[in-house]
Design an enzyme around this catalytic site. Structure first.
Site, short mmCIF file in Angstrom:
data_model
loop_
_atom_site.label_atom_id
_atom_site.label_comp_id
_atom_site.label_asym_id
_atom_site.label_seq_id
_atom_site.Cartn_x
_atom_site.Cartn_y
_atom_site.Cartn_z
CG ASP A 148 -1.94 1.04 1.22
OD1 ASP A 148 -3.06 0.72 0.74
OD2 ASP A 148 -1.66 2.18 1.63
CG ASP A 185 -5.65 9.20 -11.53
OD1 ASP A 185 -5.86 8.63 -10.44
OD2 ASP A 185 -6.55 9.72 -12.23
CD GLU A 189 -4.44 4.12 -1.06
OE1 GLU A 189 -5.43 4.11 -1.80
OE2 GLU A 189 -4.46 4.56 0.12
#
Lengths: 113, 304
Positions: free
Chosen positions: B167, B184, B211
Protein backbone atom coordinates in the site's frame (compact mmCIF):
# COMPACT_ATOMS: atom_id res chain seq x y z
CA UNK A 1 -27.55 6.89 -51.65
CA UNK A 2 -26.88 6.10 -48.04
CA UNK A 3 -27.40 2.82 -46.15
CA UNK A 4 -27.02 3.24 -42.42
CA UNK A 5 -27.53 0.98 -39.42
CA UNK A 6 -26.06 0.79 -35.92
CA UNK A 7 -23.34 -1.55 -37.16
CA UNK A 8 -22.34 -0.08 -40.51
CA UNK A 9 -22.79 2.66 -43.02
CA UNK A 10 -22.33 2.66 -46.83
CA UNK A 11 -22.77 5.90 -48.72
CA UNK A 12 -21.92 7.51 -52.04
CA UNK A 13 -20.27 10.90 -52.18
CA UNK A 14 -20.81 12.22 -55.71
CA UNK A 15 -18.29 15.04 -55.31
CA UNK A 16 -15.48 12.62 -54.50
CA UNK A 17 -16.87 9.89 -56.81
CA UNK A 18 -16.38 7.63 -53.83
CA UNK A 19 -18.44 5.00 -52.06
CA UNK A 20 -17.47 4.93 -48.37
CA UNK A 21 -17.81 1.84 -46.17
CA UNK A 22 -17.73 2.06 -42.39
CA UNK A 23 -18.13 -0.26 -39.41
CA UNK A 24 -19.01 -3.96 -39.23
CA UNK A 25 -20.66 -5.32 -42.38
CA UNK A 26 -21.97 -8.78 -41.50
CA UNK A 27 -25.20 -9.24 -43.47
CA UNK A 28 -26.72 -12.69 -43.74
CA UNK A 29 -26.24 -14.05 -47.28
CA UNK A 30 -25.91 -12.56 -50.75
CA UNK A 31 -29.57 -11.55 -50.88
CA UNK A 32 -29.12 -9.27 -47.90
CA UNK A 33 -26.29 -7.54 -49.75
CA UNK A 34 -28.39 -6.61 -52.79
CA UNK A 35 -29.07 -3.02 -51.57
CA UNK A 36 -25.32 -2.48 -51.21
CA UNK A 37 -24.70 -3.99 -54.65
CA UNK A 38 -27.41 -1.72 -56.13
CA UNK A 39 -25.80 1.30 -54.51
CA UNK A 40 -22.45 0.36 -56.07
CA UNK A 41 -23.90 -0.27 -59.53
CA UNK A 42 -25.87 3.00 -59.41
CA UNK A 43 -22.68 4.84 -58.49
CA UNK A 44 -20.87 3.28 -61.47
CA UNK A 45 -23.76 4.33 -63.75
CA UNK A 46 -23.33 7.92 -62.60
CA UNK A 47 -19.55 7.99 -62.92
CA UNK A 48 -17.49 5.18 -64.43
CA UNK A 49 -14.40 6.36 -62.59
CA UNK A 50 -15.23 5.23 -59.09
CA UNK A 51 -13.41 4.78 -55.78
CA UNK A 52 -14.40 2.41 -52.98
CA UNK A 53 -13.02 3.61 -49.67
CA UNK A 54 -12.94 0.65 -47.27
CA UNK A 55 -10.52 2.08 -44.72
CA UNK A 56 -13.16 2.40 -41.98
CA UNK A 57 -14.65 -1.01 -42.68
CA UNK A 58 -13.33 -3.07 -39.81
CA UNK A 59 -15.18 -6.30 -40.65
CA UNK A 60 -16.68 -7.80 -43.79
CA UNK A 61 -18.05 -11.34 -43.71
CA UNK A 62 -17.78 -13.98 -46.45
CA UNK A 63 -21.05 -12.99 -48.13
CA UNK A 64 -19.77 -9.43 -48.20
CA UNK A 65 -16.50 -10.32 -49.90
CA UNK A 66 -18.51 -12.44 -52.39
CA UNK A 67 -20.68 -9.42 -53.18
CA UNK A 68 -17.59 -7.29 -53.64
CA UNK A 69 -16.04 -9.96 -55.92
CA UNK A 70 -19.20 -10.09 -58.06
CA UNK A 71 -19.19 -6.32 -58.30
CA UNK A 72 -15.59 -6.33 -59.52
CA UNK A 73 -16.45 -8.96 -62.18
CA UNK A 74 -19.46 -6.92 -63.35
CA UNK A 75 -17.35 -3.79 -63.56
CA UNK A 76 -14.64 -5.63 -65.52
CA UNK A 77 -17.24 -6.99 -67.96
CA UNK A 78 -18.51 -3.47 -68.61
CA UNK A 79 -15.04 -2.63 -69.82
CA UNK A 80 -15.35 1.15 -69.40
CA UNK A 81 -14.98 1.46 -65.63
CA UNK A 82 -11.85 2.61 -63.80
CA UNK A 83 -12.06 1.19 -60.30
CA UNK A 84 -9.98 2.35 -57.32
CA UNK A 85 -9.94 0.56 -53.98
CA UNK A 86 -8.64 2.29 -50.87
CA UNK A 87 -7.76 0.03 -47.94
CA UNK A 88 -6.10 0.27 -44.56
CA UNK A 89 -2.90 -1.58 -43.75
CA UNK A 90 -3.89 -2.03 -40.13
CA UNK A 91 -7.11 -3.89 -41.04
CA UNK A 92 -5.96 -7.47 -41.48
CA UNK A 93 -8.68 -8.73 -43.86
CA UNK A 94 -8.11 -5.84 -46.26
CA UNK A 95 -4.41 -6.59 -46.70
CA UNK A 96 -5.28 -10.15 -47.78
CA UNK A 97 -8.60 -10.02 -49.61
CA UNK A 98 -8.28 -6.81 -51.60
CA UNK A 99 -5.25 -8.19 -53.44
CA UNK A 100 -7.37 -11.14 -54.56
CA UNK A 101 -9.92 -8.73 -56.02
CA UNK A 102 -7.11 -7.30 -58.11
CA UNK A 103 -6.65 -10.78 -59.61
CA UNK A 104 -10.24 -10.60 -60.86
CA UNK A 105 -9.60 -7.25 -62.49
CA UNK A 106 -5.92 -6.55 -63.14
CA UNK A 107 -6.74 -2.93 -64.08
CA UNK A 108 -8.09 -2.28 -60.58
CA UNK A 109 -6.00 0.27 -58.68
CA UNK A 110 -5.28 -0.61 -55.06
CA UNK A 111 -4.05 1.89 -52.51
CA UNK A 112 -3.23 1.19 -48.87
CA UNK A 113 -2.76 3.78 -46.18
CA UNK B 1 -18.03 -48.68 -143.49
CA UNK B 2 -16.07 -48.00 -146.75
CA UNK B 3 -19.24 -47.24 -148.74
CA UNK B 4 -19.90 -43.68 -150.05
CA UNK B 5 -22.83 -42.04 -148.31
CA UNK B 6 -23.36 -38.98 -150.57
CA UNK B 7 -26.39 -38.43 -152.85
CA UNK B 8 -24.25 -38.43 -156.05
CA UNK B 9 -23.25 -42.02 -155.24
CA UNK B 10 -26.93 -43.06 -154.95
CA UNK B 11 -27.73 -41.38 -158.28
CA UNK B 12 -25.02 -43.51 -159.99
CA UNK B 13 -26.56 -46.70 -158.61
CA UNK B 14 -30.02 -45.67 -160.08
CA UNK B 15 -28.50 -45.19 -163.52
CA UNK B 16 -27.08 -48.73 -163.50
CA UNK B 17 -30.49 -50.07 -162.37
CA UNK B 18 -32.40 -48.53 -165.30
CA UNK B 19 -30.01 -49.65 -168.04
CA UNK B 20 -29.60 -53.39 -167.60
CA UNK B 21 -31.79 -56.03 -166.02
CA UNK B 22 -28.91 -58.42 -166.08
CA UNK B 23 -27.27 -56.57 -163.51
CA UNK B 24 -29.45 -58.05 -160.68
CA UNK B 25 -26.56 -58.92 -158.51
CA UNK B 26 -25.67 -55.31 -158.63
CA UNK B 27 -29.29 -54.48 -157.83
CA UNK B 28 -28.96 -56.66 -154.80
CA UNK B 29 -25.86 -54.95 -153.83
CA UNK B 30 -27.62 -51.62 -154.18
CA UNK B 31 -30.44 -52.78 -151.96
CA UNK B 32 -27.94 -54.03 -149.50
CA UNK B 33 -26.30 -50.69 -149.65
CA UNK B 34 -29.66 -49.00 -149.09
CA UNK B 35 -30.22 -51.14 -146.10
CA UNK B 36 -26.77 -50.33 -144.88
CA UNK B 37 -27.36 -46.65 -145.43
CA UNK B 38 -30.66 -46.85 -143.54
CA UNK B 39 -28.97 -48.70 -140.73
CA UNK B 40 -26.17 -46.18 -140.65
CA UNK B 41 -28.68 -43.36 -140.64
CA UNK B 42 -30.43 -45.05 -137.75
CA UNK B 43 -27.05 -45.39 -136.05
CA UNK B 44 -26.45 -41.70 -136.60
CA UNK B 45 -29.84 -40.88 -135.14
CA UNK B 46 -29.18 -43.18 -132.23
CA UNK B 47 -25.77 -41.65 -131.73
CA UNK B 48 -27.25 -38.18 -131.93
CA UNK B 49 -29.89 -39.13 -129.37
CA UNK B 50 -27.21 -40.76 -127.22
CA UNK B 51 -25.04 -37.66 -127.59
CA UNK B 52 -27.95 -35.36 -126.73
CA UNK B 53 -28.93 -37.57 -123.83
CA UNK B 54 -25.36 -37.74 -122.56
CA UNK B 55 -24.93 -34.02 -122.99
CA UNK B 56 -28.18 -33.24 -121.22
CA UNK B 57 -27.37 -35.76 -118.53
CA UNK B 58 -23.94 -34.14 -118.08
CA UNK B 59 -25.55 -30.73 -117.72
CA UNK B 60 -27.94 -32.11 -115.17
CA UNK B 61 -25.15 -33.79 -113.22
CA UNK B 62 -23.12 -30.60 -113.42
CA UNK B 63 -26.09 -28.58 -112.16
CA UNK B 64 -26.62 -31.06 -109.38
CA UNK B 65 -22.93 -30.95 -108.49
CA UNK B 66 -23.05 -27.18 -108.48
CA UNK B 67 -26.04 -27.20 -106.17
CA UNK B 68 -24.37 -29.72 -103.91
CA UNK B 69 -21.21 -27.63 -103.91
CA UNK B 70 -23.15 -24.51 -102.98
CA UNK B 71 -24.93 -26.38 -100.25
CA UNK B 72 -21.68 -27.76 -98.89
CA UNK B 73 -20.03 -24.32 -99.00
CA UNK B 74 -22.93 -22.89 -97.02
CA UNK B 75 -22.71 -25.76 -94.58
CA UNK B 76 -18.94 -25.27 -94.13
CA UNK B 77 -19.50 -21.57 -93.45
CA UNK B 78 -22.25 -22.37 -90.95
CA UNK B 79 -20.02 -24.90 -89.24
CA UNK B 80 -17.17 -22.39 -89.11
CA UNK B 81 -19.55 -19.86 -87.59
CA UNK B 82 -20.78 -22.43 -85.06
CA UNK B 83 -17.19 -23.33 -84.22
CA UNK B 84 -16.32 -19.67 -83.66
CA UNK B 85 -19.39 -19.29 -81.45
CA UNK B 86 -18.44 -22.40 -79.50
CA UNK B 87 -14.88 -21.12 -79.18
CA UNK B 88 -16.17 -17.80 -77.83
CA UNK B 89 -18.48 -19.66 -75.47
CA UNK B 90 -15.61 -21.86 -74.34
CA UNK B 91 -13.45 -18.82 -73.66
CA UNK B 92 -16.30 -17.22 -71.71
CA UNK B 93 -16.84 -20.38 -69.68
CA UNK B 94 -13.08 -20.64 -69.04
CA UNK B 95 -13.02 -17.01 -67.89
CA UNK B 96 -16.01 -17.58 -65.64
CA UNK B 97 -14.38 -20.70 -64.25
CA UNK B 98 -11.19 -18.72 -63.54
CA UNK B 99 -13.30 -15.98 -61.92
CA UNK B 100 -15.08 -18.53 -59.75
CA UNK B 101 -11.81 -20.13 -58.71
CA UNK B 102 -10.44 -16.74 -57.67
CA UNK B 103 -13.68 -15.86 -55.87
CA UNK B 104 -13.72 -19.19 -54.01
CA UNK B 105 -10.09 -18.70 -53.00
CA UNK B 106 -10.82 -15.11 -51.98
CA UNK B 107 -13.76 -16.19 -49.82
CA UNK B 108 -11.75 -18.99 -48.19
CA UNK B 109 -8.78 -16.78 -47.41
CA UNK B 110 -11.11 -14.02 -46.30
CA UNK B 111 -12.87 -16.42 -43.91
CA UNK B 112 -9.53 -17.46 -42.43
CA UNK B 113 -8.26 -13.93 -42.02
CA UNK B 114 -11.53 -12.67 -40.52
CA UNK B 115 -11.43 -15.60 -38.13
CA UNK B 116 -7.87 -14.62 -37.15
CA UNK B 117 -9.02 -11.00 -36.79
CA UNK B 118 -11.90 -12.00 -34.47
CA UNK B 119 -9.54 -14.20 -32.49
CA UNK B 120 -7.08 -11.35 -32.08
CA UNK B 121 -9.89 -9.05 -31.02
CA UNK B 122 -11.15 -11.59 -28.52
CA UNK B 123 -7.63 -11.97 -27.14
CA UNK B 124 -7.23 -8.19 -26.83
CA UNK B 125 -10.65 -7.90 -25.16
CA UNK B 126 -9.74 -10.69 -22.74
CA UNK B 127 -6.49 -8.96 -21.89
CA UNK B 128 -8.35 -5.65 -21.53
CA UNK B 129 -10.96 -7.20 -19.26
CA UNK B 130 -8.16 -8.57 -17.10
CA UNK B 131 -6.22 -5.29 -16.97
CA UNK B 132 -6.64 -2.31 -14.73
CA UNK B 133 -7.79 0.63 -16.84
CA UNK B 134 -5.69 3.23 -15.06
CA UNK B 135 -2.38 1.46 -14.54
CA UNK B 136 -2.56 -1.20 -17.31
CA UNK B 137 -1.31 -3.88 -14.92
CA UNK B 138 -3.47 -6.99 -14.18
CA UNK B 139 -6.63 -6.11 -12.27
CA UNK B 140 -8.33 -7.60 -9.21
CA UNK B 141 -10.30 -10.06 -11.34
CA UNK B 142 -7.11 -11.37 -12.92
CA UNK B 143 -5.55 -11.66 -9.46
CA UNK B 144 -8.56 -13.62 -8.11
CA UNK B 145 -8.37 -16.13 -10.96
CA UNK B 146 -4.61 -16.48 -10.80
CA UNK B 147 -4.46 -16.74 -7.02
CA UNK B 148 -7.18 -19.40 -6.98
CA UNK B 149 -5.42 -21.35 -9.71
CA UNK B 150 -2.03 -21.17 -8.01
CA UNK B 151 -3.57 -22.13 -4.67
CA UNK B 152 -4.90 -25.39 -6.17
CA UNK B 153 -1.66 -26.01 -8.05
CA UNK B 154 0.57 -25.51 -5.01
CA UNK B 155 -1.77 -27.64 -2.89
CA UNK B 156 -1.50 -30.47 -5.41
CA UNK B 157 2.27 -30.17 -5.54
CA UNK B 158 2.66 -29.41 -1.80
CA UNK B 159 4.73 -26.34 -2.62
CA UNK B 160 4.80 -23.00 -0.81
CA UNK B 161 2.73 -20.08 -1.99
CA UNK B 162 3.37 -16.50 -0.85
CA UNK B 163 1.59 -13.24 -1.36
CA UNK B 164 2.65 -9.66 -0.73
CA UNK B 165 0.10 -6.91 -0.17
CA UNK B 166 1.50 -3.38 -0.66
CA UNK B 167 0.00 0.00 0.00
CA UNK B 168 1.35 3.44 -0.89
CA UNK B 169 1.96 5.39 2.31
CA UNK B 170 0.02 8.61 2.91
CA UNK B 171 -1.57 8.41 -0.52
CA UNK B 172 -4.65 10.34 0.58
CA UNK B 173 -2.40 13.24 1.58
CA UNK B 174 -0.55 12.91 -1.76
CA UNK B 175 -3.84 13.31 -3.62
CA UNK B 176 -4.86 16.25 -1.41
CA UNK B 177 -1.61 18.10 -2.05
CA UNK B 178 -0.75 17.22 -5.62
CA UNK B 179 -4.27 16.64 -6.98
CA UNK B 180 -6.01 13.57 -8.30
CA UNK B 181 -4.36 13.72 -11.73
CA UNK B 182 -0.93 13.62 -10.10
CA UNK B 183 -2.26 10.86 -7.84
CA UNK B 184 -3.22 8.84 -10.93
CA UNK B 185 0.23 9.44 -12.41
CA UNK B 186 1.81 8.27 -9.18
CA UNK B 187 -0.27 5.07 -9.24
CA UNK B 188 0.74 4.46 -12.86
CA UNK B 189 4.44 4.94 -12.14
CA UNK B 190 4.43 2.77 -9.03
CA UNK B 191 2.38 0.03 -10.76
CA UNK B 192 4.69 -0.02 -13.75
CA UNK B 193 7.78 -0.21 -11.55
CA UNK B 194 6.38 -3.04 -9.41
CA UNK B 195 5.17 -4.91 -12.48
CA UNK B 196 8.58 -4.69 -14.13
CA UNK B 197 10.18 -6.54 -11.18
CA UNK B 198 7.82 -9.51 -11.18
CA UNK B 199 9.08 -11.64 -14.03
CA UNK B 200 9.09 -15.34 -13.11
CA UNK B 201 6.50 -17.55 -14.86
CA UNK B 202 3.60 -18.05 -12.46
CA UNK B 203 4.31 -14.84 -10.54
CA UNK B 204 1.71 -12.12 -10.84
CA UNK B 205 1.51 -8.52 -9.74
CA UNK B 206 -1.91 -6.84 -9.81
CA UNK B 207 -3.66 -3.71 -8.65
CA UNK B 208 -5.72 -4.86 -5.69
CA UNK B 209 -7.75 -1.68 -5.38
CA UNK B 210 -7.15 2.03 -4.67
CA UNK B 211 -3.47 2.45 -3.87
CA UNK B 212 -3.04 -1.22 -2.95
CA UNK B 213 -1.14 -3.78 -5.01
CA UNK B 214 -0.74 -7.51 -4.59
CA UNK B 215 1.95 -9.97 -5.67
CA UNK B 216 1.38 -13.73 -5.99
CA UNK B 217 4.53 -15.83 -5.73
CA UNK B 218 4.08 -19.58 -6.26
CA UNK B 219 6.90 -21.95 -5.24
CA UNK B 220 8.12 -19.25 -2.87
CA UNK B 221 8.63 -19.38 0.90
CA UNK B 222 8.19 -16.44 3.27
CA UNK B 223 11.94 -15.77 3.04
CA UNK B 224 11.79 -15.70 -0.73
CA UNK B 225 8.80 -13.36 -0.59
CA UNK B 226 10.71 -11.12 1.81
CA UNK B 227 13.53 -10.84 -0.73
CA UNK B 228 11.07 -9.86 -3.40
CA UNK B 229 9.44 -7.34 -1.07
CA UNK B 230 12.83 -5.74 -0.38
CA UNK B 231 13.47 -5.51 -4.09
CA UNK B 232 10.10 -3.84 -4.64
CA UNK B 233 10.67 -1.40 -1.83
CA UNK B 234 14.09 -0.45 -3.24
CA UNK B 235 12.61 -0.02 -6.69
CA UNK B 236 10.01 2.44 -5.42
CA UNK B 237 12.60 4.27 -3.33
CA UNK B 238 14.80 4.67 -6.40
CA UNK B 239 11.94 6.37 -8.24
CA UNK B 240 12.20 9.24 -5.76
CA UNK B 241 8.64 10.44 -6.30
CA UNK B 242 8.44 13.54 -4.06
CA UNK B 243 5.89 13.45 -1.24
CA UNK B 244 6.28 16.47 1.02
CA UNK B 245 3.45 15.42 3.34
CA UNK B 246 4.76 11.95 4.15
CA UNK B 247 5.78 11.52 7.78
CA UNK B 248 8.29 8.77 6.96
CA UNK B 249 10.15 10.04 3.90
CA UNK B 250 10.48 12.90 1.42
CA UNK B 251 9.48 10.39 -1.26
CA UNK B 252 6.72 7.88 -1.94
CA UNK B 253 7.13 4.71 0.16
CA UNK B 254 5.29 1.40 0.54
CA UNK B 255 4.03 -0.61 3.49
CA UNK B 256 3.84 -4.36 2.93
CA UNK B 257 2.37 -7.44 4.52
CA UNK B 258 3.59 -10.90 3.56
CA UNK B 259 1.82 -14.22 4.08
CA UNK B 260 3.07 -17.66 3.06
CA UNK B 261 1.88 -21.23 3.38
CA UNK B 262 1.85 -24.65 1.79
CA UNK B 263 -1.81 -24.80 0.73
CA UNK B 264 -3.82 -27.65 2.21
CA UNK B 265 -7.51 -28.62 2.31
CA UNK B 266 -7.89 -27.43 5.93
CA UNK B 267 -7.13 -23.82 5.05
CA UNK B 268 -8.42 -21.46 2.42
CA UNK B 269 -6.86 -19.03 -0.01
CA UNK B 270 -8.83 -16.27 1.69
CA UNK B 271 -7.12 -17.08 5.00
CA UNK B 272 -3.74 -16.42 3.40
CA UNK B 273 -5.00 -13.18 1.97
CA UNK B 274 -6.43 -12.13 5.33
CA UNK B 275 -3.10 -12.82 7.03
CA UNK B 276 -1.26 -10.68 4.48
CA UNK B 277 -3.86 -7.96 4.95
CA UNK B 278 -3.48 -8.07 8.73
CA UNK B 279 0.30 -7.71 8.41
CA UNK B 280 -0.10 -4.81 6.03
CA UNK B 281 -2.35 -3.20 8.62
CA UNK B 282 0.34 -3.84 11.23
CA UNK B 283 2.97 -2.27 8.96
CA UNK B 284 0.79 0.83 8.77
CA UNK B 285 0.19 0.82 12.50
CA UNK B 286 3.86 0.46 13.28
CA UNK B 287 4.83 3.53 11.31
CA UNK B 288 4.63 2.68 7.56
CA UNK B 289 7.48 2.21 5.08
CA UNK B 290 8.07 -1.29 6.40
CA UNK B 291 7.53 -4.97 5.71
CA UNK B 292 5.79 -7.32 8.16
CA UNK B 293 6.33 -10.98 7.40
CA UNK B 294 5.40 -14.35 9.00
CA UNK B 295 8.23 -14.62 11.55
CA UNK B 296 6.59 -11.57 13.12
CA UNK B 297 9.78 -9.69 12.68
CA UNK B 298 9.21 -6.10 11.81
CA UNK B 299 11.58 -4.87 9.14
CA UNK B 300 11.75 -1.15 8.84
CA UNK B 301 13.31 0.16 5.69
CA UNK B 302 15.68 3.03 5.95
CA UNK B 303 14.53 6.19 4.25
CA UNK B 304 16.49 6.85 1.11
Amino acid sequence: MDIKTDDYRVWYDPEANTVFFQGFLRLDGMEAYSPVMSLLLDAVEKQPQITLNLRQLEFLNSSGISMLSMFVVKVRQRGDVQLYLQGAENVLWQTKSLKNLQRLMPGLQLEFA
Amino acid sequence: MGWPLSQPGLHTVAQFTGRDNEQDPLQGQIQALHSEVARLQQDIQDLQIALTTTSEHGDLIEAELHQTNLKLSTEVKERQRAEATLQALLELICRERDDLEIIVQTIMEHGDVVDAQWHQKLYEETIRSMSDGLTQVPNRRRFDEHFSHQWKLMQRESCPLSIILCDIDYFKQYNDIYGHLAGDDCLRIVAKALHSKIRRPGDLMARYGGEEFVVVLPNTTADGALEVAHKLQSTIAELQIPHVHSDVSRYITLSMGIAATIPSPDQSADDLLRRADRRLYLAKQEGRNRIIYPSSTCLKESTR
